[in-house]
Design an enzyme around this catalytic site. Structure first.
Site, PDB file in Angstrom:
ATOM      1  N   GLY A  32      -3.236  -4.707  -2.111  1.00 27.65           N
ATOM      2  CA  GLY A  32      -1.849  -5.094  -2.374  1.00 27.65           C
ATOM      3  C   GLY A  32      -1.716  -5.864  -3.665  1.00 27.65           C
ATOM      4  O   GLY A  32      -2.564  -5.783  -4.552  1.00 27.65           O
ATOM      5  N   LEU A  34       0.340  -5.246  -6.012  1.00 23.99           N
ATOM      6  CA  LEU A  34       0.165  -4.104  -6.915  1.00 23.99           C
ATOM      7  C   LEU A  34       0.742  -4.367  -8.306  1.00 23.99           C
ATOM      8  O   LEU A  34       1.768  -5.018  -8.460  1.00 23.99           O
ATOM      9  CB  LEU A  34       0.847  -2.873  -6.304  1.00 23.99           C
ATOM     10  CG  LEU A  34       0.357  -2.502  -4.907  1.00 23.99           C
ATOM     11  CD1 LEU A  34       1.093  -1.259  -4.417  1.00 23.99           C
ATOM     12  CD2 LEU A  34      -1.140  -2.278  -4.867  1.00 23.99           C
ATOM     13  N   GLY A  37      -1.792  -1.266 -13.135  1.00 25.02           N
ATOM     14  CA  GLY A  37      -3.141  -0.681 -13.011  1.00 25.02           C
ATOM     15  C   GLY A  37      -3.241   0.138 -11.732  1.00 25.02           C
ATOM     16  O   GLY A  37      -3.721   1.281 -11.727  1.00 25.02           O
ATOM     17  N   HIS A  38      -2.771  -0.444 -10.616  1.00 29.29           N
ATOM     18  CA  HIS A  38      -2.779   0.298  -9.343  1.00 29.29           C
ATOM     19  C   HIS A  38      -1.888   1.533  -9.458  1.00 29.29           C
ATOM     20  O   HIS A  38      -2.239   2.619  -8.976  1.00 29.29           O
ATOM     21  CB  HIS A  38      -2.209  -0.560  -8.207  1.00 29.29           C
ATOM     22  CG  HIS A  38      -3.052  -1.729  -7.827  1.00 29.29           C
ATOM     23  ND1 HIS A  38      -2.690  -3.019  -8.118  1.00 29.29           N
ATOM     24  CD2 HIS A  38      -4.225  -1.812  -7.162  1.00 29.29           C
ATOM     25  CE1 HIS A  38      -3.604  -3.856  -7.647  1.00 29.29           C
ATOM     26  NE2 HIS A  38      -4.544  -3.141  -7.059  1.00 29.29           N
ATOM     27  N   GLY A 149     -10.474   1.904  -9.614  1.00 29.28           N
ATOM     28  CA  GLY A 149     -10.291   1.515 -11.009  1.00 29.28           C
ATOM     29  C   GLY A 149     -11.604   1.097 -11.667  1.00 29.28           C
ATOM     30  O   GLY A 149     -12.452   0.452 -11.037  1.00 29.28           O
ATOM     31  N   ASP A 152     -13.254  -2.595 -11.754  1.00 32.85           N
ATOM     32  CA  ASP A 152     -14.307  -3.001 -10.816  1.00 32.85           C
ATOM     33  C   ASP A 152     -15.447  -1.997 -10.933  1.00 32.85           C
ATOM     34  O   ASP A 152     -15.734  -1.229 -10.008  1.00 32.85           O
ATOM     35  CB  ASP A 152     -13.734  -3.046  -9.395  1.00 32.85           C
ATOM     36  CG  ASP A 152     -12.680  -4.120  -9.272  1.00 32.85           C
ATOM     37  OD1 ASP A 152     -12.994  -5.288  -9.511  1.00 32.85           O
ATOM     38  OD2 ASP A 152     -11.515  -3.781  -8.982  1.00 32.85           O
ATOM     39  N   VAL A 178      -6.378  -0.382 -16.916  1.00 30.61           N
ATOM     40  CA  VAL A 178      -5.103  -0.524 -17.633  1.00 30.61           C
ATOM     41  C   VAL A 178      -5.037  -1.957 -18.165  1.00 30.61           C
ATOM     42  O   VAL A 178      -5.348  -2.912 -17.444  1.00 30.61           O
ATOM     43  CB  VAL A 178      -3.902  -0.237 -16.703  1.00 30.61           C
ATOM     44  CG1 VAL A 178      -2.582  -0.473 -17.436  1.00 30.61           C
ATOM     45  CG2 VAL A 178      -3.973   1.192 -16.179  1.00 30.61           C
ATOM     46  N   SER A 188      -4.734  -8.275  -9.937  1.00 30.37           N
ATOM     47  CA  SER A 188      -3.828  -8.992  -9.030  1.00 30.37           C
ATOM     48  C   SER A 188      -3.996 -10.498  -9.201  1.00 30.37           C
ATOM     49  O   SER A 188      -3.054 -11.270  -9.025  1.00 30.37           O
ATOM     50  CB  SER A 188      -4.118  -8.614  -7.579  1.00 30.37           C
ATOM     51  OG  SER A 188      -3.996  -7.224  -7.433  1.00 30.37           O
TER      52      SER A 188
END
Ligand code: PAF
Length: 281
Positions: A32, A34, A37-38, A149, A152, A178, A188
């Site tokens: 969550g 968000l 990037g997400h 992504g 990580d 991103v 986040s």
């Protein structure tokens, strides 16, 4: 139309129907809070699959710090709005007891040392928590492809290792990081930074760009010393900066055509990570 589901049985009924019709299922696991990037990951899944499921679950098992878990941003209403806007098919909020039932057995297999380096060394137990939840989510969602992504980077390698070791029938897709216009990798955790700290945090990307630029020209140990020196006098506290093999994450002792620079630092209470692919010219 997007559907919000909490019940695994309802989710699986829908997924089985979708698969019965020969459609592919893309899956984006998230915790969550968000950001763009997400949403870039979600868009890629939508482009490459007939059906996209996004899960939202803040997994306590992967936090090795109670405070970090408590303070992790939770923005459910906003997340639902953003995902509906992207036309996601299912927004899944799994229940803890469905993911980790009483019969739940911790996964026990070797990650070939990947979980012991970098983040693993600084956050013991973190990756065990990650693979347990990702594995449980894969069992619920039964995806054709799962999207993660590149920010990580170590997580991507570890989930890929789990897929290979457990011979899971899911294709992992890595999506580029991103960045904000000023270069800061979207995360986040950035929402816990003040405006001033967001400026200070730019030293991470500055250091990575410095390493990328120098990779072909400067000897490795000198490059790392010069790069680390750039952190001095800033408000950030460096946890690690390493140039590592891009498949084993072992720090390089001599240059390879490709490698990855990984960095982690504390900006106040908030721990930030970033990485950049290095290519020798
Ligand atoms: O990258 C994340 O947000 C989390 O580690 C994941 C993959 C959703 C598992 O909790």
């Amino acid at each position: 139309m997007s559907r919000c589901l909490r019940d695994v049985a309802k989710l699986q009924k829908i997924i089985k129907n979708v698969q019965f019709e020969g459609c592919t299922v893309g899956f984006v696991p998230t915790m969550g809070a968000l950001h763009e990037g997400h949403l870039a990951i979600v868009r890629q899944s939508k482009k490459e699959n007939d059906f996209t499921v996004v899960s939202v679950y803040v997994n306590s098992r992967q936090f090795n710090n109670e405070e970090d878990f408590r303070k992790y941003p939770r923005t459910e209403e906003q997340d639902i709005k953003a995902l509906k806007n992207e036309g996601v098919d299912v927004i899944y909020f799994p229940r803890t007891r469905a993911l980790f039932s009483q019969e739940f057995m911790p996964l026990k297999f070797s990650l070939d040392g990947l979980d012991k380096r970098l983040e693993g060394a600084s956050r013991p137990g973190h990756f065990q928590g990650v693979i347990e939840v990702v594995h449980a989510l894969f069992l619920h969602v039964m995806p054709t492809r799962a999207y993660f992504g590149q920010k990580d980077f170590q997580q991507v390698l570890i989930v890929q290792k789990m897929i290979s070791k457990l011979k899971l029938k899911v294709e992992l897709v890595q999506v580029p990081t991103v960045r904000a216009r000023n270069g800061l990798a979207l995360s986040s955790r950035n929402s816990r930074l003040t405006l001033e700290q967001k400026e200070e945090a730019l030293v991470l990307v500055r250091i990575l760009r410095f390493v990328k630029e120098g990779y072909s020209k400067v000897p490795l140990s000198q490059l790392l010393t010069q790069a680390k020196a750039q952190m001095k006098g800033t408000a950030l506290v460096l946890d690690y900066l390493d140039i590592v093999d891009k498949t084993t994450l072992i720090p390089l002792t001599s240059k390879q055509p490709q490698a990855v620079a990984c960095i982690a630092a504390f900006c106040g209470e908030v721990r930030l990570i970033d990485n950049m692919l290095l290519i020798a010219e």
